[in-house]
Motif scaffolding. Structure first.
Motif, PDB file in Angstrom:
ATOM      1  N   ASP A  41       0.850  -1.188   0.000  1.00 17.01           N
ATOM      2  CA  ASP A  41       0.000   0.000   0.000  1.00 17.01           C
ATOM      3  C   ASP A  41       0.890   1.244   0.000  1.00 17.01           C
ATOM      4  O   ASP A  41       2.116   1.157   0.070  1.00 17.01           O
ATOM      5  CB  ASP A  41      -0.980   0.003   1.178  1.00 17.01           C
ATOM      6  CG  ASP A  41      -0.253   0.011   2.517  1.00 17.01           C
ATOM      7  OD1 ASP A  41       1.000   0.010   2.519  1.00 17.01           O
ATOM      8  OD2 ASP A  41      -0.924   0.013   3.566  1.00 17.01           O
ATOM      9  N   ASP A  42       0.252   2.401  -0.091  1.00 16.23           N
ATOM     10  CA  ASP A  42       0.991   3.659  -0.136  1.00 16.23           C
ATOM     11  C   ASP A  42       1.597   3.959   1.224  1.00 16.23           C
ATOM     12  O   ASP A  42       0.960   3.747   2.264  1.00 16.23           O
ATOM     13  CB  ASP A  42       0.078   4.804  -0.562  1.00 16.23           C
ATOM     14  CG  ASP A  42      -0.338   4.696  -2.019  1.00 16.23           C
ATOM     15  OD1 ASP A  42       0.443   4.125  -2.804  1.00 16.23           O
ATOM     16  OD2 ASP A  42      -1.433   5.176  -2.358  1.00 16.23           O
ATOM     17  N   VAL A  85      12.763  -7.495  -4.590  1.00 14.52           N
ATOM     18  CA  VAL A  85      12.064  -6.208  -4.619  1.00 14.52           C
ATOM     19  C   VAL A  85      12.810  -5.201  -5.491  1.00 14.52           C
ATOM     20  O   VAL A  85      12.212  -4.497  -6.316  1.00 14.52           O
ATOM     21  CB  VAL A  85      11.883  -5.656  -3.195  1.00 14.52           C
ATOM     22  CG1 VAL A  85      11.237  -4.271  -3.242  1.00 14.52           C
ATOM     23  CG2 VAL A  85      11.028  -6.597  -2.362  1.00 14.52           C
ATOM     24  N   ASN A  86      14.124  -5.139  -5.339  1.00 11.65           N
ATOM     25  CA  ASN A  86      14.913  -4.187  -6.127  1.00 11.65           C
ATOM     26  C   ASN A  86      14.938  -4.552  -7.606  1.00 11.65           C
ATOM     27  O   ASN A  86      15.100  -3.672  -8.460  1.00 11.65           O
ATOM     28  CB  ASN A  86      16.347  -4.131  -5.586  1.00 11.65           C
ATOM     29  CG  ASN A  86      16.433  -3.437  -4.244  1.00 11.65           C
ATOM     30  OD1 ASN A  86      15.706  -2.487  -3.984  1.00 11.65           O
ATOM     31  ND2 ASN A  86      17.299  -3.923  -3.373  1.00 11.65           N
ATOM     32  N   SER A  92      11.669   4.077  -3.155  1.00  9.16           N
ATOM     33  CA  SER A  92      12.039   3.532  -1.852  1.00  9.16           C
ATOM     34  C   SER A  92      10.842   2.818  -1.234  1.00  9.16           C
ATOM     35  O   SER A  92       9.691   3.111  -1.546  1.00  9.16           O
ATOM     36  CB  SER A  92      12.519   4.649  -0.925  1.00  9.16           C
ATOM     37  OG  SER A  92      11.495   5.615  -0.753  1.00  9.16           O
ATOM     38  N   TYR A  93      11.140   1.882  -0.337  1.00 20.01           N
ATOM     39  CA  TYR A  93      10.058   1.114   0.274  1.00 20.01           C
ATOM     40  C   TYR A  93      10.360   0.867   1.752  1.00 20.01           C
ATOM     41  O   TYR A  93      11.499   0.904   2.197  1.00 20.01           O
ATOM     42  CB  TYR A  93       9.852  -0.218  -0.444  1.00 20.01           C
ATOM     43  CG  TYR A  93      11.045  -1.140  -0.429  1.00 20.01           C
ATOM     44  CD1 TYR A  93      11.185  -2.130   0.543  1.00 20.01           C
ATOM     45  CD2 TYR A  93      12.055  -1.033  -1.376  1.00 20.01           C
ATOM     46  CE1 TYR A  93      12.275  -2.977   0.567  1.00 20.01           C
ATOM     47  CE2 TYR A  93      13.154  -1.870  -1.370  1.00 20.01           C
ATOM     48  CZ  TYR A  93      13.256  -2.847  -0.398  1.00 20.01           C
ATOM     49  OH  TYR A  93      14.348  -3.683  -0.383  1.00 20.01           O
ATOM     50  N   GLU A  94       9.298   0.632   2.478  1.00 21.45           N
ATOM     51  CA  GLU A  94       9.379   0.325   3.904  1.00 21.45           C
ATOM     52  C   GLU A  94       8.708  -1.020   4.140  1.00 21.45           C
ATOM     53  O   GLU A  94       7.710  -1.348   3.490  1.00 21.45           O
ATOM     54  CB  GLU A  94       8.679   1.424   4.711  1.00 21.45           C
ATOM     55  CG  GLU A  94       8.632   1.157   6.213  1.00 21.45           C
ATOM     56  CD  GLU A  94       7.710   2.118   6.938  1.00 21.45           C
ATOM     57  OE1 GLU A  94       7.872   2.287   8.162  1.00 21.45           O
ATOM     58  OE2 GLU A  94       6.830   2.711   6.269  1.00 21.45           O
ATOM     59  N   ASN A 149       8.126   5.599  -0.859  1.00 15.47           N
ATOM     60  CA  ASN A 149       7.176   5.578  -1.967  1.00 15.47           C
ATOM     61  C   ASN A 149       6.077   4.540  -1.758  1.00 15.47           C
ATOM     62  O   ASN A 149       4.937   4.769  -2.143  1.00 15.47           O
ATOM     63  CB  ASN A 149       7.903   5.292  -3.278  1.00 15.47           C
ATOM     64  CG  ASN A 149       8.867   6.408  -3.649  1.00 15.47           C
ATOM     65  OD1 ASN A 149      10.074   6.244  -3.603  1.00 15.47           O
ATOM     66  ND2 ASN A 149       8.330   7.569  -4.010  1.00 15.47           N
ATOM     67  N   PHE A 150       6.422   3.414  -1.157  1.00 11.84           N
ATOM     68  CA  PHE A 150       5.392   2.407  -0.896  1.00 11.84           C
ATOM     69  C   PHE A 150       5.805   1.560   0.305  1.00 11.84           C
ATOM     70  O   PHE A 150       6.961   1.571   0.743  1.00 11.84           O
ATOM     71  CB  PHE A 150       5.139   1.524  -2.120  1.00 11.84           C
ATOM     72  CG  PHE A 150       6.327   0.708  -2.574  1.00 11.84           C
ATOM     73  CD1 PHE A 150       6.502  -0.605  -2.147  1.00 11.84           C
ATOM     74  CD2 PHE A 150       7.260   1.242  -3.446  1.00 11.84           C
ATOM     75  CE1 PHE A 150       7.577  -1.351  -2.563  1.00 11.84           C
ATOM     76  CE2 PHE A 150       8.346   0.497  -3.883  1.00 11.84           C
ATOM     77  CZ  PHE A 150       8.512  -0.803  -3.437  1.00 11.84           C
TER      78      PHE A 150
END
Length: 250
Positions: free
Chosen positions: A93-94, A221-222, A230-232, A149-150
């Motif tokens: 999700d965002d 993911v990359n 970028s992601y968390e 970003n997500f």
């Protein structure tokens, strides 16, 4: 059309091998030996074809992550975010985003220009003309929160803590473990999502943020995500382990 495409992209390696062998050499032992030699090529082909069939779109990235790290559950792209969470799926999700964006200019970076005033939209000022414009904010707006970003949400029941992972690895040194069982455990652990429960996430203050230490996860993911995005990663509590509608792989 889809079935025809599948016929052209899917190779029956066993049948192809037999067809390419001279009739005089079509012996069971010889065919089995050649099949072993062909296995690396077959694996590379299947892996390449799989990557070509998936993109960085959310539904595809979710599908890939669930197929690799959440194999006991079948991913359905038509489900809502709430339904995916109820079924214990990995979903995206965002993430938190700033209310306004700040545009840096080259002289500003070099000379350290003064901060730009921050304008916010108040309900009392709905009729004022400036509310229809986009205003800029200073870098102070970004100083207290790390933005991504997500966000990738992972059910806690498929996460392994570092201590649990290390204990499982150490237990494999026991002589009583047969080789095939050790191999199976190794294959399972390569897909395990490991995190350190005693270490806070270095870039996110959220209590549910976890830093996944499994290299394969970040590599996947990359590979699929867009460049510079970028992601968390966060964990969520999966409570509905006995949901009747839960689909599992046979």
């Amino acid at each position: 059309m889809e079935n025809n495409l599948k016929k052209y992209t899917t190779i029956d390696w066993k049948r192809a091998l037999i067809m390419l062998m001279p009739p005089v050499l079509r012996k069971k032992k010889h065919a089995s030996w050649l099949q072993v030699l062909l296995t690396p090529l077959s694996n590379i082909y299947d892996d390449t074809l799989y990557k070509m069939q998936h993109t960085g779109q959310v539904v595809y990235l979710e599908k890939v992550l669930n197929e690799l790290f959440n194999k006991e559950r079948v991913y359905d792209p038509n489900l809502s975010t709430r339904q995916k969470a109820d079924l214990g799926l990995i979903f995206i999700d965002d993430a938190n985003r700033p209310k306004v964006q700040y545009l840096y200019t080259h002289p500003e970076i070099l000379e350290g220009a003064d901060s730009i005033d921050i304008y916010t939209r108040n309900e009392e000022d709905n009729d004022r003309e400036f509310n229809s414009f986009l205003y800029l904010s200073s870098d102070l707006d970004f100083s207290t929160t790390e933005y991504f970003n997500f966000r990738i949400n992972i059910p806690d029941d498929i996460l392994k803590t570092t201590n649990t992972y290390l204990n499982e690895v150490n237990s494999m040194d026991m002589v009583s473990y047969p080789i095939n069982k050790k191999q199976g455990m190794l294959e399972t652990m390569s897909d395990a999502l490991v995190y350190d429960e005693n270490q806070a996430h270095p870039y996110s203050p959220h209590p549910d943020a976890v830093k996944i230490q499994t290299p394969r996860f970040h590599k996947v993911v990359n590979f699929y995500k867009l460049v510079a995005k970028s992601y968390e990663t966060r964990k969520y509590t999966y409570k509905n382990s006995e949901v009747p509608s839960l689909k599992t792989r046979q």
